[in-house]
Design a protein around this motif. Structure first.
Motif, mmCIF file in Angstrom:
data_model
loop_
_atom_site.group_PDB
_atom_site.id
_atom_site.type_symbol
_atom_site.label_atom_id
_atom_site.label_comp_id
_atom_site.label_asym_id
_atom_site.label_seq_id
_atom_site.Cartn_x
_atom_site.Cartn_y
_atom_site.Cartn_z
ATOM 1 N N LEU A 1 7.813 -3.649 -7.035
ATOM 2 C CA LEU A 1 6.753 -4.282 -7.981
ATOM 3 C C LEU A 1 5.465 -3.280 -7.587
ATOM 4 C CD1 LEU A 1 5.136 -6.013 -9.847
ATOM 5 C CD2 LEU A 1 4.792 -7.705 -7.835
ATOM 6 N N ALA A 2 5.176 -2.962 -6.301
ATOM 7 C CA ALA A 2 4.061 -2.102 -5.999
ATOM 8 C C ALA A 2 4.383 -0.811 -6.405
ATOM 9 C CB ALA A 2 3.923 -1.946 -4.508
ATOM 10 N N PHE A 3 5.428 -0.156 -6.296
ATOM 11 C CA PHE A 3 5.892 1.059 -6.995
ATOM 12 C C PHE A 3 5.679 1.146 -8.392
ATOM 13 C CE2 PHE A 3 8.900 4.193 -8.692
ATOM 14 C CZ PHE A 3 8.566 5.200 -7.784
ATOM 15 N N SER A 4 6.250 0.148 -9.153
ATOM 16 C CA SER A 4 6.131 0.167 -10.313
ATOM 17 C C SER A 4 4.835 -0.026 -10.964
ATOM 18 C CB SER A 4 6.986 -1.138 -10.960
ATOM 19 O OG SER A 4 6.552 -2.215 -10.666
ATOM 20 N N HIS A 5 3.758 -0.792 -10.246
ATOM 21 C CA HIS A 5 2.465 -0.934 -10.533
ATOM 22 C C HIS A 5 1.699 0.415 -10.463
ATOM 23 C CE1 HIS A 5 -1.842 -1.681 -9.378
ATOM 24 N NE2 HIS A 5 -1.755 -2.624 -10.490
ATOM 25 N N GLY A 6 1.907 1.110 -9.276
ATOM 26 C CA GLY A 6 1.410 2.464 -9.148
ATOM 27 C C GLY A 6 1.774 3.562 -10.078
ATOM 28 N N ALA A 7 3.208 3.374 -10.662
ATOM 29 C CA ALA A 7 3.597 4.281 -11.570
ATOM 30 C C ALA A 7 2.981 4.127 -12.855
ATOM 31 C CB ALA A 7 5.188 4.116 -11.608
ATOM 32 N N GLY B 1 0.820 -1.143 -0.039
ATOM 33 C CA GLY B 1 0.131 0.041 -0.105
ATOM 34 C C GLY B 1 0.971 1.276 -0.105
ATOM 35 N N PHE B 2 1.815 1.267 0.859
ATOM 36 C CA PHE B 2 2.714 2.411 0.955
ATOM 37 C C PHE B 2 3.428 2.811 -0.381
ATOM 38 C CE2 PHE B 2 6.915 4.420 1.521
ATOM 39 C CZ PHE B 2 6.666 5.604 2.101
ATOM 40 N N PHE B 3 4.113 1.884 -0.862
ATOM 41 C CA PHE B 3 4.763 1.956 -2.113
ATOM 42 C C PHE B 3 3.712 2.257 -3.541
ATOM 43 C CE2 PHE B 3 8.137 0.365 0.500
ATOM 44 C CZ PHE B 3 9.203 1.197 0.073
ATOM 45 N N GLU B 4 2.737 1.575 -3.475
ATOM 46 C CA GLU B 4 1.750 1.810 -4.311
ATOM 47 C C GLU B 4 1.346 3.254 -4.536
ATOM 48 O OE1 GLU B 4 -0.838 0.607 -7.659
ATOM 49 O OE2 GLU B 4 0.350 -0.806 -6.203
ATOM 50 N N PHE B 5 1.320 3.811 -3.444
ATOM 51 C CA PHE B 5 1.007 5.178 -3.311
ATOM 52 C C PHE B 5 1.833 6.063 -3.746
ATOM 53 C CE2 PHE B 5 0.899 9.361 -1.027
ATOM 54 C CZ PHE B 5 -0.188 9.763 -1.292
ATOM 55 N N MET B 6 3.153 5.839 -3.582
ATOM 56 C CA MET B 6 4.372 6.691 -3.951
ATOM 57 C C MET B 6 4.544 6.581 -5.512
ATOM 58 S SD MET B 6 5.084 8.145 -1.250
ATOM 59 C CE MET B 6 6.501 9.006 -1.785
ATOM 60 N N GLY B 7 4.128 5.341 -5.770
ATOM 61 C CA GLY B 7 4.216 5.281 -7.517
ATOM 62 C C GLY B 7 3.945 6.371 -8.426
ATOM 63 N N VAL C 1 -4.493 15.734 -9.550
ATOM 64 C CA VAL C 1 -5.163 14.646 -10.080
ATOM 65 C C VAL C 1 -4.061 13.405 -10.043
ATOM 66 C CG1 VAL C 1 -4.998 13.556 -12.604
ATOM 67 C CG2 VAL C 1 -6.249 15.900 -12.166
ATOM 68 N N MET C 2 -2.862 13.566 -9.841
ATOM 69 C CA MET C 2 -1.743 12.484 -9.424
ATOM 70 C C MET C 2 -2.288 12.093 -8.063
ATOM 71 S SD MET C 2 1.927 14.195 -10.464
ATOM 72 C CE MET C 2 2.318 14.884 -12.064
ATOM 73 N N LEU C 3 -2.472 13.053 -7.143
ATOM 74 C CA LEU C 3 -2.732 12.626 -5.558
ATOM 75 C C LEU C 3 -4.194 12.011 -5.632
ATOM 76 C CD1 LEU C 3 -1.884 13.076 -2.968
ATOM 77 C CD2 LEU C 3 -3.141 15.011 -2.641
ATOM 78 N N ALA C 4 -5.027 12.247 -6.304
ATOM 79 C CA ALA C 4 -6.598 11.556 -6.417
ATOM 80 C C ALA C 4 -6.351 10.362 -6.757
ATOM 81 C CB ALA C 4 -7.383 12.456 -7.075
#
Length: 345
Positions: free
Chosen positions: A197-203, A50-56, A232-235
């Motif tokens: 993987l989470a970061f790249s998915h979010g990105a 969840g944390f790294f998904e949000f940062m992506g 928009v990025m944040l939302a």
């Protein structure tokens, strides 16, 4: 103007809900191998992912958003029609996402988005409003519009298979003769690869919604040009993270157990393969499917070790779903547009 305003608001809500279903649908793709290899408990996996998904989405740039936001050109249509088309296309993608989640089938949210939006545009306005990208591809060697999206979506699974194959072969050689305690280290290393993987998915995936949301703002006349605002990025980051935290756990069993029996080394190699490919695609502006990449990396890893142990029938079933997704979501969006047209006149 008031009608356009509220239609735009409704479409923004639908974009964010699609983003949520994307995270909800893809949560299993990210945590399946972590849980199957017993590297993390479900609670640990969800917190880290969840944390790294949000940062992506906040740190991953906007290259994919630019690709997705520009594969249709509705600028010559009246604002109400243009926004209604996007609304119906996104709703079609959402319906398909929820249907495949309910059945526990790993399908591509990216395919659903492209199929839904393209289907609604063709049905409502005509194929000339879709940037197909055929001519520029032949004349200048450039990938644009739908062609760029489709090439990205269909090449990435092939790369996932063979990169996973090679990485696992290399990993097995490096660990030849290693003691069983090596599994403990591999489980700990998955805290890094799962985060990647989470970061790249979010990105990559959240940018698709960022592109759609920005397109709504441009077509409604709320911003002068296609440039993704920070809000928009944040939302989109919040929406996809909430989806991940909700978790579409029905698909975990398919990816973690039904294709190939995943052990710590398999899980580590799959996460590393997927993170590298998806992050590279994000910075290249290529929208890819996390579902495709993760699933085919597991297939490639299994094939490199014991080809007969790979459950090819399940892999074939997943492949059929991938092929059905674009036309199915397109048809769904067309039906939704026909109903919406009757309602709004």
């Amino acid at each position: 103007m008031e009608t356009i305003y509220w239609l735009a608001v409704a479409t923004v809500v639908i974009v964010l809900f699609f983003d949520y279903t994307n995270g909800f649908h893809d949560a299993a793709n990210i945590v399946a191998t972590v849980i199957a290899s017993r590297a993390m408990t479900p609670i640990q996996a969800v917190c880290i992912v969840g944390f790294f998904e949000f940062m992506g989405p906040l740190l991953g740039g906007t290259a994919v958003a630019n690709t997705i936001g520009k594969f249709v050109d509705l600028s010559s249509l009246d604002k109400q029609t243009a926004i209604l088309i996007l609304f119906c296309g996104l709703l079609g993608a959402i319906v398909w996402n929820l249907a495949t989640w309910w059945l526990g089938i790993p399908s591509s949210s990216s395919h659903a988005l492209v199929g839904g939006v393209a289907g609604a545009v063709v049905a409502a306005a005509g194929s000339q409003f879709v940037i197909w990208g055929w001519t520029p591809l032949m004349q200048e060697g450039k990938l644009l519009g739908v062609m760029k999206v489709l090439v990205s979506l269909f090449v990435s699974p092939v790369l996932g298979f063979w990169v996973g194959f090679l990485i696992h072969r290399a990993g097995r050689r490096l660990l030849a003769g290693a003691k069983p305690t090596a599994n403990d280290k591999l489980r700990k290393m998955q805290f890094v690869t799962a985060a990647g993987l989470a970061f790249s998915h979010g990105a990559n995936d959240a940018q698709k919604s960022m592109g759609m949301l920005t397109l709504v703002l441009v077509l409604g006349g709320f911003i002068p040009k296609f440039e993704v605002p920070f809000w928009v990025m944040l939302a989109c980051a919040i929406a996809i993270t909430l989806g991940i935290l909700s978790g579409g756990w029905r698909i975990v069993r398919t990816l973690g157990f039904a294709i190939y029996r995943v052990r710590p080394l398999h899980a580590f190699d799959s996460q590393l393969t997927s993170a590298l490919l998806i992050l590279s695609a994000s910075y290249a502006g290529a929208p890819v499917s996390t579902t495709h990449v993760v699933a085919t990396s597991i297939m490639g890893i299994g094939y490199s070790e014991r080809p007969r142990a790979v459950r090819w029938k399940k892999a074939k079933d997943i492949g059929k779903t991938w092929l059905y997704t674009i036309p199915a979501s397109a048809i769904t969006a067309i039906v939704i547009y026909a109903i919406a047209k009757i309602i709004v006149g």
